[in-house]
Structure formats: C-alpha cells, structure tokens
Write an enzyme that holds these catalytic residues in place. Structure first.
Site, PDB file in Angstrom:
ATOM      1  N   ASP A 176       0.792  -0.973   0.039  1.00 27.52           N
ATOM      2  CA  ASP A 176       0.113  -0.033   0.073  1.00 27.52           C
ATOM      3  C   ASP A 176       0.838   1.208  -0.094  1.00 27.52           C
ATOM      4  O   ASP A 176       1.659   1.337   0.996  1.00 27.52           O
ATOM      5  CB  ASP A 176      -0.831  -0.171   1.206  1.00 27.52           C
ATOM      6  CG  ASP A 176      -1.512   1.198   1.224  1.00 27.52           C
ATOM      7  OD1 ASP A 176      -2.648   1.455   0.302  1.00 27.52           O
ATOM      8  OD2 ASP A 176      -1.606   2.142   2.051  1.00 27.52           O
TER       9      ASP A 176
ATOM     10  N   GLU B 230      -1.724  -1.440  -5.968  1.00 27.92           N
ATOM     11  CA  GLU B 230      -2.918  -0.866  -6.356  1.00 27.92           C
ATOM     12  C   GLU B 230      -2.438  -0.098  -7.811  1.00 27.92           C
ATOM     13  O   GLU B 230      -1.481   0.223  -7.709  1.00 27.92           O
ATOM     14  CB  GLU B 230      -3.375   0.135  -5.449  1.00 27.92           C
ATOM     15  CG  GLU B 230      -4.190  -0.427  -4.264  1.00 27.92           C
ATOM     16  CD  GLU B 230      -4.980   0.747  -3.628  1.00 27.92           C
ATOM     17  OE1 GLU B 230      -6.039   0.553  -3.415  1.00 27.92           O
ATOM     18  OE2 GLU B 230      -4.163   1.406  -2.653  1.00 27.92           O
TER      19      GLU B 230
ATOM     20  N   CYS C  18     -12.409  -4.855   6.028  1.00 33.97           N
ATOM     21  CA  CYS C  18     -11.634  -5.395   7.343  1.00 33.97           C
ATOM     22  C   CYS C  18     -10.939  -6.924   6.867  1.00 33.97           C
ATOM     23  O   CYS C  18     -11.578  -7.815   6.027  1.00 33.97           O
ATOM     24  CB  CYS C  18     -12.624  -5.905   8.496  1.00 33.97           C
ATOM     25  SG  CYS C  18     -11.805  -6.804   9.680  1.00 33.97           S
TER      26      CYS C  18
ATOM     27  N   CYS D  54     -12.761  -2.857  13.725  1.00 35.67           N
ATOM     28  CA  CYS D  54     -13.917  -3.300  13.106  1.00 35.67           C
ATOM     29  C   CYS D  54     -15.296  -3.537  13.658  1.00 35.67           C
ATOM     30  O   CYS D  54     -15.197  -4.176  15.122  1.00 35.67           O
ATOM     31  CB  CYS D  54     -13.388  -4.690  12.405  1.00 35.67           C
ATOM     32  SG  CYS D  54     -14.760  -5.582  11.470  1.00 35.67           S
TER      33      CYS D  54
ATOM     34  N   CYS E 106     -15.898  -7.850  14.190  1.00 35.89           N
ATOM     35  CA  CYS E 106     -15.317  -8.909  14.534  1.00 35.89           C
ATOM     36  C   CYS E 106     -14.162  -8.178  15.861  1.00 35.89           C
ATOM     37  O   CYS E 106     -13.788  -9.023  16.389  1.00 35.89           O
ATOM     38  CB  CYS E 106     -14.285  -9.757  13.722  1.00 35.89           C
ATOM     39  SG  CYS E 106     -12.797  -8.650  12.807  1.00 35.89           S
TER      40      CYS E 106
ATOM     41  N   ASP F 134      -2.991   1.293   6.971  1.00 29.80           N
ATOM     42  CA  ASP F 134      -2.177   1.014   5.554  1.00 29.80           C
ATOM     43  C   ASP F 134      -2.012  -0.532   5.782  1.00 29.80           C
ATOM     44  O   ASP F 134      -1.817  -1.071   4.705  1.00 29.80           O
ATOM     45  CB  ASP F 134      -0.759   1.776   5.763  1.00 29.80           C
ATOM     46  CG  ASP F 134      -1.066   3.274   5.764  1.00 29.80           C
ATOM     47  OD1 ASP F 134      -2.024   3.849   5.188  1.00 29.80           O
ATOM     48  OD2 ASP F 134      -0.322   4.290   6.300  1.00 29.80           O
TER      49      ASP F 134
END
Length: 395
Positions: free
Chosen positions: A188, A272, A324, A343, A346, A353
């Site tokens: 990332d 990406e 998540c 999250c 969970c 990142d």
C-alpha cells in the site's frame, strides 16, 4: 528484453565544443522538420518522410544558410529528423485513438537551454577500449560503473542543464530468474509512509524534495536578481539546475534499492493501480510528485520481469481501506486522519495502511486465481515473463 544503460561522460574542452555544435545542428534539423510539416499541412500538401529528410538535410546543406550542417555527422541529423516524424505520428495516433495511454500533445520546438541530446546508430559510434568513439567528435572518456550486457544497438549522448554529460546505451539483456521463494506481499503506497507491506514492514518516505526546497528557493531568488546575459546569471542558472538533479538522482537510487529488495524477497508483488496523474492535480500534488509512486511501480514491474517474479496491479476502485482484512466486512469510507480503526463486526484493531496492504494481497491472489483458470500456481514456481512486454528502462 531491451534496456538502457547510462554512464557518465567526461569530454575534453574541444570535444565539448564539437558536441555543442552537434546539439545545435540536430536541434535545427528537428525544428525545420516540424516547421516544414506544419507548412505542408496548412497548405493541404502531402509530403513523404523521405522528401522531408531531403529538404531539411540534403538540400539544406547546399544553401549558405545551412552550410554548417556539414560539420556534424549525418547520422545524428537523420535521427533528429526521425524524432520529428515520430513526434508527429504519436500526436496523430493519440488524436485518433490508435495510440493507447495518456494523450500526446502537439510536438514542440526544441530549445537551446533545455536538456540536449543526439542519438547515433551503430554506424555512428563505436567502443574503442575504455572510450566511446562518436563520429566527428572523437574518443570520449567514459566512467564505466558496470559492464554492458551485450553489444549496444544505439547510443544517446546527453547534456543535462547542470552541464553533465551522459551516454545512454540501448542493449539486450537476458532474463536472470532468481531462486524461487514462497513469500508473497501486498504493498500500500502512501505519502506519510512511502509503502507499507502486508507483513507490517514500513518503508519511510524520504521526502527528497522537501529537504532541499528551501535551498532551491534561495537559489532561484538569487537567479532572478542576476542581470540577463551576464556571466553571474549563467553561474546562478547552473546552481539552480544542480539541486533538482540531486533530488532526482537520490530519489531514483532509493526507488531502485526499494524495488530490488521487494522483488528479491518475494515471489509475487501486488500493488494498487493508482491514478497518479489525477492525484497530481490535487492540493497534494507536490507531495505526490516527491514520493515518486510511478517511478517505484515502474521499477517494480521491470525488475520482476527481469528476475522471473510476478507483479500485478489490482483495480484502483477496490475498497482496500474500508474492508476488514480479518472478517471481510465493509466498514465504510474513512477520512485520511483516521489511521487506526476497529472493525465493528469482529472487533479487530487495524492499522489503516497494513490492513489495506493485506486486502491488496488478497485481491491480487484472487486475480491470479482467475487468470490461471481456477488453479493457483504454487508460490515457489517462477513467473514466466511476457515476451511481448519488452520495456526500455533503467536497469
């Protein structure tokens, strides 16, 4: 695959004058070819590439205004004419949609104070021991930082705005696969941290331009106070040109080392497909350019191809920062100031990142599964490079 190997040149004062003459003649031929094409296009006259070359080189040498074109090697003039032809063809292909990628603008005339270059094919240069022979220039001293992998097919002699000379050779380099390993990684990219891997490794952003922007601004202010045409203005212009070159070189060196480490340590690398050009039009434009994302991704792709690794880019619209990585729930968009989040499904605490990098890794593996027709190639198997993906770039 074709790559470029670049070396520093140290021409003598006499050779510098000869190179300046060759740069000027090539620039004149290029500009004359552009001007002739525009005039013929305005009159609705069709003119062939052979006729343009005959007019701007062969016929021009017989006129008193262009008689000095005989003083330089004809191969450099022919290559300058070919550059003008290629520039116009790229422009027309871009307008018609035949050329893929970003839009290409109208060819611009070459200027004297910018980066200067001349290109020679095999009949215009040679390697005489440790020196580079250039037609009508002579044997130029070269700083050989590494050996050439094969006989070069062409060389481009470059003079940068800061006064340094370089030779860029086009050579064929064989693929050298590394021993297979079982690791895969998702990356990332960011501004605060240049890159974060799915393993939790953080690569800091050096911010090379930010560190030197005060010195650059001071040098530019000093240049603006110098009298036009004076020797002091020439010295000040040289000082201004040196600082961006140092920024560019240090950023390139850092990108090479970062990309090589990631490719050596992992069998597959996933990133990406960032819209860097769009991000460069926002308020973060300076930081985006300073980070050098496009350069890093290009080097990752080239080194993965050379070393037999796999490199993939996932879609830019994947919600990697919202999902998540533990349970797969989409928690919705979050502002950039949120660097840690929990999250709701969970209860997992995520670094923004690192979570995005893990989602990139999962998406990359899923794309590879689809590309393999439902059968995932083991991570230990070396990736087979695409023979059609020949790329010209730095080693």
């Amino acid at each position: 695959m074709q790559v470029r190997y670049r070396y520093r040149l140290y021409p003598s004062p006499v050779q510098q004058q000869a190179l300046a003459r060759a740069f000027g003649c090539s620039r004149v031929v290029f500009n004359d070819a552009l001007r002739l094409r525009e005039e013929c296009h305005g009159r609705g006259e069709k003119i062939s590439d052979t006729e343009i070359q005959r007019r701007v080189i062969t016929a021009a040498k017989q006129t008193p205004e262009r008689a000095w074109l005989r003083e330089v090697a004809s191969v450099a003039l022919v290559q300058a004419c070919n550059d003008a032809r290629r520039a116009y063809r790229n422009w027309f292909d871009s307008l018609s949609g035949k050329r893929q990628g970003r839009k290409v603008g109208h060819p611009a005339f070459r200027r004297k104070n910018n980066r200067q270059s001349i290109r020679f094919t095999r009949n215009g240069f040679g390697l005489h021991g440790s020196r580079l022979y250039v037609a009508k220039i002579g044997d130029i001293k070269v700083k050989w930082s590494r050996d050439l992998p094969s006989v070069p097919s062409s060389v481009t002699v470059i003079r940068e705005p800061d006064g340094r000379y370089y030779a860029s050779f086009v050579v064929e380099r064989q693929i050298a696969p590394l021993p297979a390993c079982g690791r895969e990684v998702g990356i990332d990219l960011g501004l605060n941290r240049l890159a974060v891997t799915s393993d939790g490794e953080i690569i800091v952003n050096p911010r090379f331009l930010r560190k030197r922007e005060r010195r650059l601004a001071k040098a530019q202010r000093a240049l603006s106070r110098k009298e036009m045409g004076s020797a002091n203005r020439t010295k000040a212009r040289h000082r201004v040109a040196v600082l961006p070159r140092k920024v560019r070189d240090t950023r390139l060196d850092h990108s090479h080392k970062t990309a090589l480490q990631l490719v050596r340590d992992n069998q597959a690398v996933y990133t990406e497909d960032l819209a860097v050009r769009g991000l460069a039009r926002t308020r973060l434009a300076r930081s985006v350019h300073d980070a050098g994302w496009s350069q890093l991704l290009r080097l990752l792709e080239e080194k993965a191809q050379h070393y037999g690794r796999e490199f993939r880019r996932i879609g830019r619209f994947e919600p990697t920062s919202q999902v998540c990585s533990a349970c797969g729930m989409n928690d919705g968009p979050k502002p950039l100031r949120v660097r840690m989040w929990t999250c709701a499904a969970c209860g997992m605490l995520h670094d923004r990142d690192v979570n995005a990098a893990r989602n990139i890794l999962a998406a990359g593996r899923a794309e590879r599964l689809n590309a393999c027709g439902g059968t995932v190639r083991p991570a230990s198997a070396p990736a087979v490079p695409d023979e059609a993906g020949t790329r010209r770039g730095a080693a």
